[in-house]
Design a protein around this motif. Structure first.
Motif, mmCIF file in Angstrom:
data_model
loop_
_atom_site.group_PDB
_atom_site.id
_atom_site.type_symbol
_atom_site.label_atom_id
_atom_site.label_comp_id
_atom_site.label_asym_id
_atom_site.label_seq_id
_atom_site.Cartn_x
_atom_site.Cartn_y
_atom_site.Cartn_z
ATOM 1 N N ILE A 1 -60.933 -16.890 -29.377
ATOM 2 C CA ILE A 1 -59.741 -16.435 -29.201
ATOM 3 C C ILE A 1 -58.807 -17.231 -28.641
ATOM 4 O O ILE A 1 -59.318 -17.977 -27.467
ATOM 5 C CB ILE A 1 -59.801 -15.034 -28.320
ATOM 6 C CG1 ILE A 1 -60.945 -14.090 -28.757
ATOM 7 C CG2 ILE A 1 -58.372 -14.405 -28.217
ATOM 8 C CD1 ILE A 1 -60.997 -12.842 -27.924
ATOM 9 N N THR A 2 -57.509 -17.440 -29.099
ATOM 10 C CA THR A 2 -56.494 -18.433 -28.656
ATOM 11 C C THR A 2 -55.439 -17.468 -28.315
ATOM 12 O O THR A 2 -54.760 -16.818 -29.178
ATOM 13 C CB THR A 2 -56.257 -19.648 -29.308
ATOM 14 O OG1 THR A 2 -57.639 -20.509 -29.586
ATOM 15 C CG2 THR A 2 -55.345 -20.572 -28.716
ATOM 16 N N TYR A 3 -54.559 -17.645 -27.020
ATOM 17 C CA TYR A 3 -53.501 -17.019 -26.863
ATOM 18 C C TYR A 3 -52.540 -18.191 -26.542
ATOM 19 O O TYR A 3 -52.710 -18.993 -25.904
ATOM 20 C CB TYR A 3 -53.473 -16.060 -25.409
ATOM 21 C CG TYR A 3 -54.009 -14.725 -25.761
ATOM 22 C CD1 TYR A 3 -52.937 -13.537 -25.688
ATOM 23 C CD2 TYR A 3 -55.411 -14.438 -25.982
ATOM 24 C CE1 TYR A 3 -53.474 -12.527 -25.905
ATOM 25 C CE2 TYR A 3 -55.761 -13.117 -25.899
ATOM 26 C CZ TYR A 3 -54.620 -12.115 -26.063
ATOM 27 O OH TYR A 3 -54.931 -10.717 -26.208
ATOM 28 N N ASN A 4 -51.349 -18.281 -27.446
ATOM 29 C CA ASN A 4 -50.317 -18.937 -27.095
ATOM 30 C C ASN A 4 -49.226 -18.128 -26.186
ATOM 31 O O ASN A 4 -48.737 -17.160 -26.646
ATOM 32 C CB ASN A 4 -49.540 -19.428 -28.234
ATOM 33 C CG ASN A 4 -50.436 -20.187 -29.320
ATOM 34 O OD1 ASN A 4 -51.286 -21.175 -28.779
ATOM 35 N ND2 ASN A 4 -50.470 -20.178 -30.584
ATOM 36 N N ILE A 5 -49.086 -18.778 -24.975
ATOM 37 C CA ILE A 5 -48.161 -17.825 -24.131
ATOM 38 C C ILE A 5 -47.090 -18.548 -23.525
ATOM 39 O O ILE A 5 -47.146 -19.653 -23.294
ATOM 40 C CB ILE A 5 -49.153 -17.574 -22.799
ATOM 41 C CG1 ILE A 5 -50.285 -16.905 -23.140
ATOM 42 C CG2 ILE A 5 -48.469 -16.860 -21.696
ATOM 43 C CD1 ILE A 5 -51.273 -16.639 -21.995
ATOM 44 N N THR A 6 -45.834 -17.972 -23.970
ATOM 45 C CA THR A 6 -44.681 -18.434 -23.485
ATOM 46 C C THR A 6 -44.410 -17.937 -21.836
ATOM 47 O O THR A 6 -44.205 -16.580 -21.996
ATOM 48 C CB THR A 6 -43.569 -18.172 -24.579
ATOM 49 O OG1 THR A 6 -43.933 -18.697 -25.602
ATOM 50 C CG2 THR A 6 -42.184 -18.491 -23.855
ATOM 51 N N VAL A 7 -44.164 -18.707 -21.025
ATOM 52 C CA VAL A 7 -43.673 -18.044 -19.649
ATOM 53 C C VAL A 7 -42.289 -18.282 -19.755
ATOM 54 O O VAL A 7 -41.935 -19.396 -19.764
ATOM 55 C CB VAL A 7 -44.638 -18.796 -18.567
ATOM 56 C CG1 VAL A 7 -44.090 -18.055 -17.220
ATOM 57 C CG2 VAL A 7 -46.226 -18.861 -18.983
ATOM 58 N N VAL A 8 -41.574 -17.210 -19.295
ATOM 59 C CA VAL A 8 -39.875 -17.111 -18.954
ATOM 60 C C VAL A 8 -39.832 -17.044 -17.616
ATOM 61 O O VAL A 8 -40.682 -16.358 -16.844
ATOM 62 C CB VAL A 8 -39.335 -15.963 -19.883
ATOM 63 C CG1 VAL A 8 -39.811 -16.131 -21.331
ATOM 64 C CG2 VAL A 8 -39.989 -14.593 -19.562
ATOM 65 N N ALA A 9 -38.849 -17.405 -17.151
ATOM 66 C CA ALA A 9 -38.215 -17.335 -15.776
ATOM 67 C C ALA A 9 -38.116 -15.677 -15.368
ATOM 68 O O ALA A 9 -37.574 -14.919 -16.172
ATOM 69 C CB ALA A 9 -37.110 -18.035 -15.568
ATOM 70 N N ALA A 10 -38.472 -15.608 -14.225
ATOM 71 C CA ALA A 10 -38.175 -14.127 -13.450
ATOM 72 C C ALA A 10 -36.722 -13.985 -13.505
ATOM 73 O O ALA A 10 -36.209 -14.647 -13.208
ATOM 74 C CB ALA A 10 -39.042 -13.927 -12.151
ATOM 75 N N PRO A 11 -36.365 -12.785 -13.701
ATOM 76 C CA PRO A 11 -35.129 -12.238 -13.546
ATOM 77 C C PRO A 11 -34.432 -12.586 -12.232
ATOM 78 O O PRO A 11 -35.315 -12.482 -11.301
ATOM 79 C CB PRO A 11 -35.082 -10.752 -14.052
ATOM 80 C CG PRO A 11 -36.301 -10.457 -14.613
ATOM 81 C CD PRO A 11 -37.364 -11.491 -14.034
ATOM 82 N N VAL A 12 -33.336 -12.763 -12.268
ATOM 83 C CA VAL A 12 -32.627 -13.279 -10.783
ATOM 84 C C VAL A 12 -32.188 -11.967 -10.122
ATOM 85 O O VAL A 12 -31.604 -11.031 -10.839
ATOM 86 C CB VAL A 12 -31.558 -14.099 -11.112
ATOM 87 C CG1 VAL A 12 -30.635 -14.389 -9.812
ATOM 88 C CG2 VAL A 12 -31.813 -15.455 -11.595
ATOM 89 N N SER A 13 -32.534 -11.631 -8.836
ATOM 90 C CA SER A 13 -32.186 -10.392 -8.410
ATOM 91 C C SER A 13 -30.621 -10.509 -7.922
ATOM 92 O O SER A 13 -30.027 -11.351 -7.710
ATOM 93 C CB SER A 13 -32.925 -10.058 -6.938
ATOM 94 O OG SER A 13 -34.140 -10.268 -7.216
ATOM 95 N N SER A 14 -29.833 -9.313 -8.112
ATOM 96 C CA SER A 14 -28.315 -9.316 -8.019
ATOM 97 C C SER A 14 -28.075 -9.185 -6.723
ATOM 98 O O SER A 14 -28.917 -8.841 -5.555
ATOM 99 C CB SER A 14 -27.770 -7.910 -8.621
ATOM 100 O OG SER A 14 -28.395 -6.814 -8.368
#
Length: 228
Positions: free
Chosen positions: A215-228
């Motif tokens: 098994i291979t996972y291609n994982i895209t990590v995105v920035a966490a939402p910025v708190s308002s």
């Protein structure tokens, strides 16, 4: 819990002979290390309760693309799924938020009160013995993070205590639906500190029957939402 933090050398593509890896460039003087550590029993129990909670038709373990990877995921940990034995090489793509740790089921077995032999047990002792016997027969276990092998995969093996699970109809274990007791034995890694960008986690091995998972996972990590 054993823990190894790996900081890449500036100018090298990968750190070799380590249990985790981050890519680095000459401009990246202080990269964040990836952490690869042995999962704990509670993480493994939560993982099994997650993967066994879906009917086979929508189970992430039957998914060939990653389309089902996000089903039922929690905010702080992202569970990767196994595949059906003999399904061949599987590649899945998914996205997680920065700061999420990833639970990697390198290769494992379970025994439960709901399954038939050779995965059946009736009490804590027989479930543990069943899981040990089946896990001992696993060979060629392997895992890698961003192209670098996880060293000494055998050291990532653990066995859970007995825990409870509720199996749906048409479950991936081909077991009697309803409440059951189970034990899981196998190699599990927890990967954290993945930076924003693209990463690859691969894992698998061969069971006593000769059937294998890859098994291979291609994982895209995105920035966490910025708190308002």
């Amino acid at each position: 819990m054993s823990r190894i933090r790996l900081v890449p050398v500036v100018g090298l593509a990968f750190v070799l002979m380590a249990t985790g890896v981050m890519t680095a460039t000459a401009q990246d003087a202080t990269p964040t290390p990836v952490t690869v550590e042995k999962s704990d029993a509670n993480e493994v129990i939560a993982w099994f309760q997650w993967v066994s909670s879906f009917p086979a038709v929508i189970n992430p373990g039957a998914d060939a693309t990653g389309a089902a990877a996000g089903l039922g995921q929690r905010s702080s940990a992202f569970f990767l799924a196994p595949s059906y034995v003999g399904a061949g090489a599987i590649t899945r793509s998914t996205t997680i938020v920065e700061g999420t740790k990833v639970i990697v089921p390198i290769i494992a077995v379970d025994c439960s009160t709901a399954e038939a032999d050779p995965f059946h047990g009736t009490d804590a002792a027989s479930l543990a013995s069943c899981a040990t016997t089946n896990a001992d027969a696993i060979t060629a276990a392997h895992a890698s993070v961003d192209g670098t092998d996880v060293a000494d995969v055998a050291s990532y093996r653990l066995q859970t205590p007995v825990f409870n699970v509720v199996l749906p109809g048409d479950n991936i274990l081909n077991a009697t639906p309803g409440p059951a007791s189970a034990v899981v034995d196998g190699a599990f890694a927890t990967v954290s500190d993945l930076t924003v960008g693209d990463h690859t986690i691969s894992y698998g091995g061969t069971y006593q029957s000769g059937g294998a998972i890859d098994i291979t996972y291609n994982i895209t990590v995105v920035a966490a939402p910025v708190s308002s």
